[in-house]
Scaffold this motif. Structure first.
Motif, PDB file in Angstrom:
ATOM      1  N   SER A 158      -0.572  21.644  11.170  1.00  0.00           N
ATOM      2  CA  SER A 158       0.580  20.468  11.290  1.00  0.00           C
ATOM      3  C   SER A 158       0.474  19.809   9.981  1.00  0.00           C
ATOM      4  O   SER A 158       1.486  19.345   9.457  1.00  0.00           O
ATOM      5  N   ASP A 159      -0.550  19.282   9.378  1.00  0.00           N
ATOM      6  CA  ASP A 159      -0.610  18.796   8.283  1.00  0.00           C
ATOM      7  C   ASP A 159      -0.038  19.585   6.971  1.00  0.00           C
ATOM      8  O   ASP A 159       0.455  19.002   6.145  1.00  0.00           O
ATOM      9  N   ARG A 162       3.675  19.136   7.274  1.00  0.00           N
ATOM     10  CA  ARG A 162       3.978  17.553   6.748  1.00  0.00           C
ATOM     11  C   ARG A 162       4.003  17.585   5.191  1.00  0.00           C
ATOM     12  O   ARG A 162       4.644  16.660   4.644  1.00  0.00           O
ATOM     13  N   ARG A 163       3.434  18.527   4.549  1.00  0.00           N
ATOM     14  CA  ARG A 163       3.494  18.414   3.032  1.00  0.00           C
ATOM     15  C   ARG A 163       4.685  19.112   2.529  1.00  0.00           C
ATOM     16  O   ARG A 163       4.797  19.145   1.327  1.00  0.00           O
ATOM     17  N   VAL A 167       9.939  17.206   4.933  1.00  0.00           N
ATOM     18  CA  VAL A 167       9.618  17.106   6.422  1.00  0.00           C
ATOM     19  C   VAL A 167       8.992  15.631   6.636  1.00  0.00           C
ATOM     20  O   VAL A 167       8.341  15.089   5.982  1.00  0.00           O
ATOM     21  N   ASP A 169       7.809  14.602   9.837  1.00  0.00           N
ATOM     22  CA  ASP A 169       6.659  14.804  10.825  1.00  0.00           C
ATOM     23  C   ASP A 169       6.405  16.140  11.475  1.00  0.00           C
ATOM     24  O   ASP A 169       7.540  16.766  11.415  1.00  0.00           O
ATOM     25  N   ALA A 170       5.702  16.554  11.969  1.00  0.00           N
ATOM     26  CA  ALA A 170       5.389  17.988  12.526  1.00  0.00           C
ATOM     27  C   ALA A 170       4.133  18.237  13.465  1.00  0.00           C
ATOM     28  O   ALA A 170       3.222  17.327  13.278  1.00  0.00           O
ATOM     29  N   ARG A 171       4.511  19.079  14.212  1.00  0.00           N
ATOM     30  CA  ARG A 171       3.060  19.423  15.135  1.00  0.00           C
ATOM     31  C   ARG A 171       3.349  20.962  15.376  1.00  0.00           C
ATOM     32  O   ARG A 171       4.612  21.561  15.634  1.00  0.00           O
ATOM     33  N   CYS A 202       6.495  25.764  15.602  1.00  0.00           N
ATOM     34  CA  CYS A 202       6.285  24.423  14.728  1.00  0.00           C
ATOM     35  C   CYS A 202       7.499  23.520  15.452  1.00  0.00           C
ATOM     36  O   CYS A 202       8.544  24.098  15.598  1.00  0.00           O
ATOM     37  N   VAL A 204       9.376  20.254  14.086  1.00  0.00           N
ATOM     38  CA  VAL A 204       9.549  19.598  12.976  1.00  0.00           C
ATOM     39  C   VAL A 204      10.608  18.460  12.731  1.00  0.00           C
ATOM     40  O   VAL A 204      11.748  18.537  13.354  1.00  0.00           O
ATOM     41  N   LYS A 207      13.325  14.963   7.413  1.00  0.00           N
ATOM     42  CA  LYS A 207      13.727  13.466   6.711  1.00  0.00           C
ATOM     43  C   LYS A 207      15.236  13.419   6.550  1.00  0.00           C
ATOM     44  O   LYS A 207      15.838  14.401   6.440  1.00  0.00           O
ATOM     45  N   GLN A 238      12.363  12.445  15.922  1.00  0.00           N
ATOM     46  CA  GLN A 238      10.788  11.731  16.041  1.00  0.00           C
ATOM     47  C   GLN A 238      10.501  11.269  17.497  1.00  0.00           C
ATOM     48  O   GLN A 238       9.434  11.449  17.976  1.00  0.00           O
TER      49      GLN A 238
END
Lengths: 329, 329
Positions: A158-159, A162-163, A167, A169-171, A202, A204, A207, A238
């Protein structure tokens, strides 16, 4: 019944899980929480327990039987583990498999010199899954192990999403491939490529103005994390992410498929499975049970580093040997 | 690598399973088989291994690191366990749950006096299932255990049917009720009556002239064995029984369903399952792995009786601690 005084070092999801798990144990109490943040900024659940700066921890060593280290494996534990083993008996959930031998050596040296006991890599994998691999392999030497993870949230993946530029946010969910699990259960001992064992899902949040196609490509082609897997990307708002993907479920399976008999004619299957609504709370529950074992073993004079492989199961329980034999054997 | 010299006491299905399991281990060898039968009547699989009368066993104590007792729990082990613990380190599969405390006490006294080590109740239940109940209960104190057995052959129940007048031969399968297992897996923590957990399937060969209705009634109403269960009776020919029901498969599940969190809002499920083509060969494989542990613990000077709860997992493996941490943790 003796009450073991437990300290928590680091109050994120895992530290809070330890605090909750201690409440379920009849013979353990929370003595202090240590943090690198401003202690005044932390709101813990247990009344009348001091929250203290980590730098003050050594001064409180006499008040704590076992300190549970709830930091991360990447940067926190390699430094904190050996440093705190000089002052405390410790338990941690160090989970960078490749670095376990080096971390063990550093922890062992520090703990031995200070005459403390330090148990590393406690949780479910490493931890309970490791134990099952050991028991199953010792019992069925002629066989193969398979470990599947999920369905569950991988915080590392997930991290990584997010990078990705664009993006918000993400899980990410790791999902075992049902056909692979079933082939193992049938005793087929398949050779499974990485792609055949797990898929990655994923969720996601983009932005404003981000290009979905570019983001998807960046994710599914990301080396180490996604390139070797079949990955699906779902774009959500979100609100949807917060509503449907706020939890931290996880789990998985360890299977060992072996054979016995004069001509290996009898298939024997051992399976261990976890289905967890909360990964950090379950990991914390394992840490707490092993903290009891560390307190008992340290009281017997054991020093140095240990893994779950070294701990007699009875030491995890608050019950006596006679009670355990009568009720659980 | 040291080679542990293992003796077998009793050469039925279990003893033969031990002989087969020893072949799969890199550091164990069969030193002798002891029997109450005429040794000349036994044909074992391993060349150049002595088959000796049980009464001669004490004279061979120096040649054997651990003696694996393969007799039955009803009459053999209560007598043989303490008697042989005076001469050998022992492992057995004593499985009369209600008598474990008494048997442990007798074994402990005999082994301590002779400075030997005796491990009782090793196998899968008692044994691996007991371990899982202990680990799972220590980790999830707020939860419930469920043990299901089967689908598998119960030799005790098969024997009970064979004692019914008019029965020539029989095989009984214990079968877990799928709906009950699923309710536990869903975290419902159901209260389950005996009848709701398992059903019993019987395959029965009648003697010439026997009355099927009378035999069926005698089986399904038999107290302790069948009266509390939903039991089905299938009448088959001896040929069918020999062809379709010659194996000794078994298995089962241990589940612990617990909760964590501030308001017990997170369900956590631990499941351990076995699916065994050969119950005696699997039990023997567990005995052999624990015989290694007994040899190591005895070499360290431990004496008296122990259960699987007392044995550090690493002692079951032929690998070193460093190898285990590197490969399995």
């Amino acid at each position: 019944m003796k009450t073991y005084r437990i300290g928590i070092c680091g109050y994120g999801n895992l530290g809070r899980g330890v605090e909750l798990a201690l409440r379920q144990q009849p013979d353990m109490s929370l003595a202090a929480v240590f943090t690198r943040r401003d202690p005044a900024s932390l709101s813990i659940l247990t009344p009348n327990v001091p929250v203290l700066p980590l730098s003050d921890a050594p001064a409180h060593a006499k008040d704590i039987d076992v300190l549970i280290l709830c930091g991360g494996s990447a940067t926190d534990l390699p430094e904190q583990g050996p440093a705190l083993a000089r002052h405390f008996n410790t338990v941690d959930s160090f989970d960078t498999h490749a670095h376990i031998p080096d971390y063990f050596a550093a922890l062992d040296a520090a703990a031995k010199e200070a005459r403390h006991l330090s148990l590393l890599s406690v949780g479910w994998d490493p931890g309970l899954f490791s134990l099952l691999r050991l028991y199953a392999g010792a019992v069925l030497p002629d066989g193969r192990d398979y470990t599947f993870w999920g369905r569950g949230v991988s915080q590392g993946h997930s991290d990584a999403i997010r990078r990705v530029p664009g993006v918000a946010d993400a899980r990410q969910y790791t999902v075992p491939v049902p056909a692979a699990v079933e082939a193992v259960r049938r005793g087929e001992n398949p050779d499974l490529a990485t792609r055949e064992k797990h898929t990655r899902e994923c969720y996601v949040v983009l932005k404003p103005g981000a290009d979905p196609a570019a983001v998807e490509k960046a994710i599914v082609e990301m080396p180490n994390y996604f390139a070797d897997y079949d990955t699906t990307v779902h774009f959500v708002s979100q609100e949807e992410l917060d509503r449907d993907h706020a939890g931290l479920p996880h789990g998985g399976f360890v299977l060992r498929s072996g054979a016995t008999g004069e001509n290996a004619e009898h298939k024997q299957l051992i399976e261990f499975a976890l289905k967890l609504d909360s990964n950090p709370e379950f990991t914390a529950s394992v840490l707490v049970a092993y903290a009891r074992a560390v307190a008992k073993l340290a009281a017997e004079g054991q020093t140095g580093a240990r893994s779950v492989f070294d701990v007699p199961p009875a030491y995890l329980s608050p019950r006596t040997g006679a009670e355990l034999r009568r009720t659980l054997l």
